[in-house]
Design a protein around this motif. Structure first.
Motif, PDB file in Angstrom:
ATOM      1  N   LEU A  29       0.799  -1.222   0.000  1.00  0.00           N
ATOM      2  CA  LEU A  29       0.000   0.000   0.000  1.00  0.00           C
ATOM      3  C   LEU A  29       0.829   1.268   0.000  1.00  0.00           C
ATOM      4  O   LEU A  29       0.556   2.212  -0.728  1.00  0.00           O
ATOM      5  CB  LEU A  29      -0.923   0.006   1.224  1.00  0.00           C
ATOM      6  CG  LEU A  29      -1.897  -1.170   1.232  1.00  0.00           C
ATOM      7  CD1 LEU A  29      -2.637  -1.251   2.541  1.00  0.00           C
ATOM      8  CD2 LEU A  29      -2.884  -1.017   0.085  1.00  0.00           C
ATOM      9  N   LEU A  30       1.909   1.254   0.815  1.00  0.00           N
ATOM     10  CA  LEU A  30       2.625   2.501   0.997  1.00  0.00           C
ATOM     11  C   LEU A  30       3.305   3.059  -0.250  1.00  0.00           C
ATOM     12  O   LEU A  30       3.313   4.271  -0.435  1.00  0.00           O
ATOM     13  CB  LEU A  30       3.638   2.365   2.128  1.00  0.00           C
ATOM     14  CG  LEU A  30       3.029   2.724   3.486  1.00  0.00           C
ATOM     15  CD1 LEU A  30       4.097   2.608   4.547  1.00  0.00           C
ATOM     16  CD2 LEU A  30       2.457   4.135   3.463  1.00  0.00           C
ATOM     17  N   PRO A  31       3.895   2.216  -1.109  1.00  0.00           N
ATOM     18  CA  PRO A  31       4.573   2.793  -2.275  1.00  0.00           C
ATOM     19  C   PRO A  31       3.670   3.775  -3.009  1.00  0.00           C
ATOM     20  O   PRO A  31       4.121   4.826  -3.457  1.00  0.00           O
ATOM     21  CB  PRO A  31       4.878   1.570  -3.133  1.00  0.00           C
ATOM     22  CG  PRO A  31       4.968   0.459  -2.174  1.00  0.00           C
ATOM     23  CD  PRO A  31       4.015   0.777  -1.073  1.00  0.00           C
ATOM     24  N   GLY A  32       2.430   3.410  -3.089  1.00  0.00           N
ATOM     25  CA  GLY A  32       1.471   4.285  -3.755  1.00  0.00           C
ATOM     26  C   GLY A  32       1.350   5.635  -3.067  1.00  0.00           C
ATOM     27  O   GLY A  32       1.258   6.673  -3.709  1.00  0.00           O
ATOM     28  N   ILE A  33       1.384   5.599  -1.749  1.00  0.00           N
ATOM     29  CA  ILE A  33       1.179   6.848  -1.017  1.00  0.00           C
ATOM     30  C   ILE A  33       2.409   7.742  -1.050  1.00  0.00           C
ATOM     31  O   ILE A  33       2.346   8.930  -1.307  1.00  0.00           O
ATOM     32  CB  ILE A  33       0.831   6.548   0.454  1.00  0.00           C
ATOM     33  CG1 ILE A  33      -0.442   5.707   0.529  1.00  0.00           C
ATOM     34  CG2 ILE A  33       0.686   7.826   1.245  1.00  0.00           C
ATOM     35  CD1 ILE A  33      -0.764   5.232   1.917  1.00  0.00           C
ATOM     36  N   THR A  34       3.590   7.131  -0.803  1.00  0.00           N
ATOM     37  CA  THR A  34       4.776   7.964  -0.598  1.00  0.00           C
ATOM     38  C   THR A  34       5.460   8.367  -1.899  1.00  0.00           C
ATOM     39  O   THR A  34       6.067   9.413  -1.992  1.00  0.00           O
ATOM     40  CB  THR A  34       5.797   7.240   0.275  1.00  0.00           C
ATOM     41  OG1 THR A  34       5.953   5.932  -0.253  1.00  0.00           O
ATOM     42  CG2 THR A  34       5.318   7.161   1.698  1.00  0.00           C
ATOM     43  N   SER A 108      11.132  12.876   2.328  1.00  0.00           N
ATOM     44  CA  SER A 108      12.468  12.693   2.868  1.00  0.00           C
ATOM     45  C   SER A 108      12.513  11.357   3.602  1.00  0.00           C
ATOM     46  O   SER A 108      11.479  10.835   4.007  1.00  0.00           O
ATOM     47  CB  SER A 108      12.781  13.819   3.841  1.00  0.00           C
ATOM     48  OG  SER A 108      12.065  13.607   5.032  1.00  0.00           O
ATOM     49  N   PRO A 109      13.722  10.770   3.790  1.00  0.00           N
ATOM     50  CA  PRO A 109      13.823   9.467   4.466  1.00  0.00           C
ATOM     51  C   PRO A 109      13.156   9.485   5.843  1.00  0.00           C
ATOM     52  O   PRO A 109      12.520   8.516   6.244  1.00  0.00           O
ATOM     53  CB  PRO A 109      15.319   9.261   4.600  1.00  0.00           C
ATOM     54  CG  PRO A 109      15.915  10.123   3.555  1.00  0.00           C
ATOM     55  CD  PRO A 109      14.990  11.281   3.352  1.00  0.00           C
ATOM     56  N   VAL A 110      13.335  10.582   6.561  1.00  0.00           N
ATOM     57  CA  VAL A 110      12.747  10.666   7.900  1.00  0.00           C
ATOM     58  C   VAL A 110      11.228  10.569   7.802  1.00  0.00           C
ATOM     59  O   VAL A 110      10.573   9.793   8.494  1.00  0.00           O
ATOM     60  CB  VAL A 110      13.145  11.988   8.580  1.00  0.00           C
ATOM     61  CG1 VAL A 110      12.478  12.080   9.959  1.00  0.00           C
ATOM     62  CG2 VAL A 110      14.648  12.088   8.702  1.00  0.00           C
ATOM     63  N   GLN A 111      10.705  11.386   6.845  1.00  0.00           N
ATOM     64  CA  GLN A 111       9.254  11.374   6.653  1.00  0.00           C
ATOM     65  C   GLN A 111       8.776   9.974   6.307  1.00  0.00           C
ATOM     66  O   GLN A 111       7.771   9.505   6.808  1.00  0.00           O
ATOM     67  CB  GLN A 111       8.893  12.301   5.499  1.00  0.00           C
ATOM     68  CG  GLN A 111       8.478  13.683   5.944  1.00  0.00           C
ATOM     69  CD  GLN A 111       8.207  14.516   4.733  1.00  0.00           C
ATOM     70  OE1 GLN A 111       8.976  14.474   3.767  1.00  0.00           O
ATOM     71  NE2 GLN A 111       7.124  15.270   4.766  1.00  0.00           N
ATOM     72  N   TRP A 117       6.633   3.156   9.192  1.00  0.00           N
ATOM     73  CA  TRP A 117       6.781   2.301  10.379  1.00  0.00           C
ATOM     74  C   TRP A 117       6.120   2.876  11.628  1.00  0.00           C
ATOM     75  O   TRP A 117       5.386   2.189  12.320  1.00  0.00           O
ATOM     76  CB  TRP A 117       8.265   2.011  10.658  1.00  0.00           C
ATOM     77  CG  TRP A 117       8.836   1.145   9.594  1.00  0.00           C
ATOM     78  CD1 TRP A 117       9.595   1.541   8.532  1.00  0.00           C
ATOM     79  CD2 TRP A 117       8.661  -0.258   9.455  1.00  0.00           C
ATOM     80  NE1 TRP A 117       9.901   0.476   7.741  1.00  0.00           N
ATOM     81  CE2 TRP A 117       9.340  -0.651   8.286  1.00  0.00           C
ATOM     82  CE3 TRP A 117       7.989  -1.233  10.202  1.00  0.00           C
ATOM     83  CZ2 TRP A 117       9.369  -1.960   7.845  1.00  0.00           C
ATOM     84  CZ3 TRP A 117       8.032  -2.529   9.776  1.00  0.00           C
ATOM     85  CH2 TRP A 117       8.718  -2.893   8.595  1.00  0.00           C
ATOM     86  N   VAL A 118       6.411   4.128  11.911  1.00  0.00           N
ATOM     87  CA  VAL A 118       5.952   4.648  13.198  1.00  0.00           C
ATOM     88  C   VAL A 118       4.437   4.851  13.220  1.00  0.00           C
ATOM     89  O   VAL A 118       3.758   4.426  14.151  1.00  0.00           O
ATOM     90  CB  VAL A 118       6.672   5.965  13.533  1.00  0.00           C
ATOM     91  CG1 VAL A 118       6.178   6.488  14.875  1.00  0.00           C
ATOM     92  CG2 VAL A 118       8.169   5.717  13.580  1.00  0.00           C
ATOM     93  N   LEU A 119       3.916   5.446  12.163  1.00  0.00           N
ATOM     94  CA  LEU A 119       2.482   5.747  12.154  1.00  0.00           C
ATOM     95  C   LEU A 119       1.616   4.483  12.263  1.00  0.00           C
ATOM     96  O   LEU A 119       0.758   4.403  13.135  1.00  0.00           O
ATOM     97  CB  LEU A 119       2.124   6.553  10.904  1.00  0.00           C
ATOM     98  CG  LEU A 119       0.669   6.966  10.834  1.00  0.00           C
ATOM     99  CD1 LEU A 119       0.379   8.080  11.823  1.00  0.00           C
ATOM    100  CD2 LEU A 119       0.288   7.408   9.429  1.00  0.00           C
TER     101      LEU A 119
END
Ligand code: ADP
Ligand code: MG
Ligand code: ZN
Length: 633
Positions: A29-34, A108-111, A117-119
């Protein structure tokens, strides 16, 4: 509240699941978002596009160029590495690209780390917490989550839903426990006189007498935190776990004092430590920890320990010495009144017929435990449903007493006529001999309907009054009654069948006990030749005499049973007409009530009494079951 799931395993499973969900989430899912909308292109391609004036807007950020193309219909962004090119600005101007801020840029990598992971972790953790909190609220436990290696005692702060009113017939036990509850409510009342509360009370008694129920009632009445744990829960797969459980249980308890700790089935950890066989190290460690924790708190701290067991004799002596479980609360099998009130308690929520005679049922169930009585009431209700009634009647209760004692009626069991005849004579043999005995309990019912337990028929005798003593005469009459079945087989058919197996076992047991435990034999006198190993569970015995004496005992037992058998034969011979008459009646009807039996008996004949009598009477510490059932024939 009987939810015994260990929270530990729940959490492990929960976090495993969490990880899996996050991996799936990240990879699909995430690749689509980020990364959406940002397409990477070469720098040279970018220059070519510039040349062709295809670039619409640009933005330069962190050594990277983001841009959009005029030819794209939708909002699509491109990215390319920025080279140190002094001519770039000129080129851009020449191609007519505009500078713009609103081009989507790469995260950015941090974002990205935060997003991927964190969210999600935070989200799942919050959901998990919500579920667990809800669950523990439902279970009534106030304790926090996360109990790796901690005690898995259940903590009840408020009512368990059980009160002293739900426990019937255990008045002494209730009184002893009420005092403890009272002490926790007003300790001043006791400390003013200088009285110290016992640190622990041990509930002892046969299985099913309501020990666990009593403890739950204490929890319901106490109004203080109540930790409940079963002894077997301390015994863990990992060495040292039990001891650490005990430690953390007491730590929790001290924080919550005044409070009650209840350890059910304490024999699981409290067994005598033995030196010869290496023992179970884990269990001994746990026990040692328990002992030292019990010494470690003062009784004025307001922690009271309760424990329950049905094998008090197997407990380590250290547990029983003063300062530990120094008070014993016996929870015995209920007496006549107790049984009646237990039956009533369990009938409370059942639609019962108004004129049910509970006393009669209580009389028929001498020796039954509270659990068995509860079972009888429930079976009666089930039977009422099977009969499509919405009210439970006396007959249901009577039938369920027999069900619990002898098993269900075995419908459809085919027994041929010849065997049925033998069974009928066998049962009437018992009944007639019982009726002839002055000291026998009256016959209540004779039936030759087979039971699922394997009984092919039985004779039910019920005493008029509750009895705790058995005299020698009664013992003799009992044995004679047991031998009556076989005597009838021999007298009428001249055969011996396997149907008397249970009779033989029972009569041997009584004859043996008369000699070895009741001191009812002249030759042996009042010498204890056997000791009981386990008072509450089965009561099996072991010999405490020399082999020579033992063989003498065996001879004497044979002699007693033989004499009884002879007199049973004698009685039946003299009443052989009755035997025929009643047996035929039983064959026709399959079941005879006590009254019918007495009617036939009284009508013409006078029964000749049993000649084999003496007048001594001795104590019977055995509470012999007065309901004589005949498991085999
Ligand atoms: P124990 O712990 O002594 O083996 P339990 O307390 O578990 O026995 O009793 C089992 C069940 O039997 C109880 O849940 C209850 O329904 C019934 N019971 C036992 N004794 C009594 C009693 N004195 N009064 C009411 N019900 C009882
Ligand atoms: Mg129990
Ligand atoms: Zn029999």
């Amino acid at each position: 509240m009987d939810n015994d799931k260990k929270p530990k395993t729940d959490y492990l499973g929960f976090y495993g699941l969490l990880l899996i969900i996050m991996l799936v989430f990240n990879s699909f899912l995430l690749p689509g978002i980020t990364k959406n909308k940002v397409n990477e292109v070469d720098y040279s391609t970018f220059l070519q596009m510039l040349e062709k004036k295809e670039v619409e807007k640009v933005k330069i950020e962190d050594n990277k160029i983001f841009f959009t193309k005029k030819t794209d219909s939708e909002d699509k962004a491109y990215i390319t590495g920025k080279l140190e090119n002094p001519d770039l600005v000129k080129q851009l101007e020449k191609s007519g690209a505009k500078y713009s801020k609103d081009i989507p840029t790469e995260n950015s990598p941090v974002q990205r780390f935060l997003l991927t992971w964190v969210l999600p972790a935070l989200l799942f953790w919050m959901i998990g917490r919500y579920i667990v909190n809800n669950m523990s609220k439902k279970m009534g436990a106030g304790g926090g989550m996360m109990s790796f290696g901690k005690s898995n005692a259940k903590l009840y702060v408020k009512s368990t839903g059980v009160s002293f009113d739900d426990v019937a017939g255990q008045d002494e036990a209730k009184e002893a426990l009420t005092e403890i509850v009272d002490f926790l409510h007003n300790p001043e009342k006791y400390t003013k006189i200088g009285a110290k509360m016992p640190k622990g009370a041990l509930l002892v008694g046969p299985p099913g007498t309501g020990k666990t129920l009593l403890a739950q009632a204490v929890a319901g009445e106490a109004g203080v935190p109540f930790f409940s744990i079963s002894g077997s829960e301390f015994v863990e797969m990992f060495v040292g776990m039990g001891a650490s459980r005990v430690r953390s249980l007491f730590k929790q308890a001290k924080e919550k004092a005044p409070c009650i700790i209840f350890i059910d089935e304490i024999d699981a950890i409290g067994k005598k430590r033995n030196s010869n066989f290496g023992g179970n190290d884990e269990r001994e460690q746990t026990l040692n920890q328990l002992l030292s924790e019990m010494d470690g708190f003062e009784s004025d701290l307001g922690i009271v320990m309760l424990a329950a067991t049905n094998r008090p004799e197997s407990l380590d002596n250290a547990l029983l010495r003063p300062g530990r479980f120094d008070r014993r609360v016996p929870v015995e099998l209920p007496d006549l009144n107790g049984r009646e009130s237990i039956l009533k308690v369990h009938s409370k929520n059942i639609n019962m017929d108004d004129n049910i005679d509970y006393t009669q049922i209580a009389r028929a169930t001498s020796g039954a435990s509270g659990a068995e009585l509860a079972n009888i009431v429930n079976e009666a209700a089930l039977r009422a449903v099977r009969c499509r009634r919405n009210i439970v009647i006396q007959e249901d209760l009577e039938e369920s007493v027999e069900t619990v004692i002898a098993g269900y009626q075995r419908k459809g069991a085919v027994i041929n006529d010849k065997e049925k005849k033998v069974i009928a004579y066998h049962e009437v043999g018992h009944a007639l001999v019982a009726a002839a005995g002055k000291h026998s309990a009256p016959v209540h019912k004779i039936t030759i309907i087979p039971r699922t337990s394997g009984a092919l028929g039985y004779t039910l005798q019920i005493d008029e009054t509750e009895k705790v003593l058995m005299t020698k005469d009664e013992a003799i009459d009992k044995i004679t009654t047991y031998t009556g079945g076989r005597a009838a087989e021999e007298l009428i058919f001249n055969i011996q069948t396997s149907g008397a197996a249970n009779d033989i076992e029972m009569s041997t047991k009584i004859a043996r006990a008369m000699i070895t435990r009741f001191g009812m034999d002249e030759d042996f006198g009042m010498v204890a030749l056997e000791t009981i190993n386990n008072q509450y569970l089965g009561g099996d015995t072991s010999l405490a005499c020399s082999p020579e004496t033992s063989s003498k005992i065996d001879k004497a037992v044979v002699e007693i049973v033989r004499r009884c058998h002879d007199s049973a034969l004698e009685i039946l011979k003299e009443n052989i007409d009755k035997l025929h008459e009643i047996s035929n009646y039983l064959l026709k009807n399959e079941t005879i009530t006590g009254e019918e039996f007495m009617d036939i008996l009284d009508s013409k004949y006078e029964i000749t009494p049993n000649p084999n009598k003496t007048n001594d009477s001795f104590e019977n510490d055995d509470n012999q079951k007065m309901v004589e059932e005949d498991k085999d024939v």
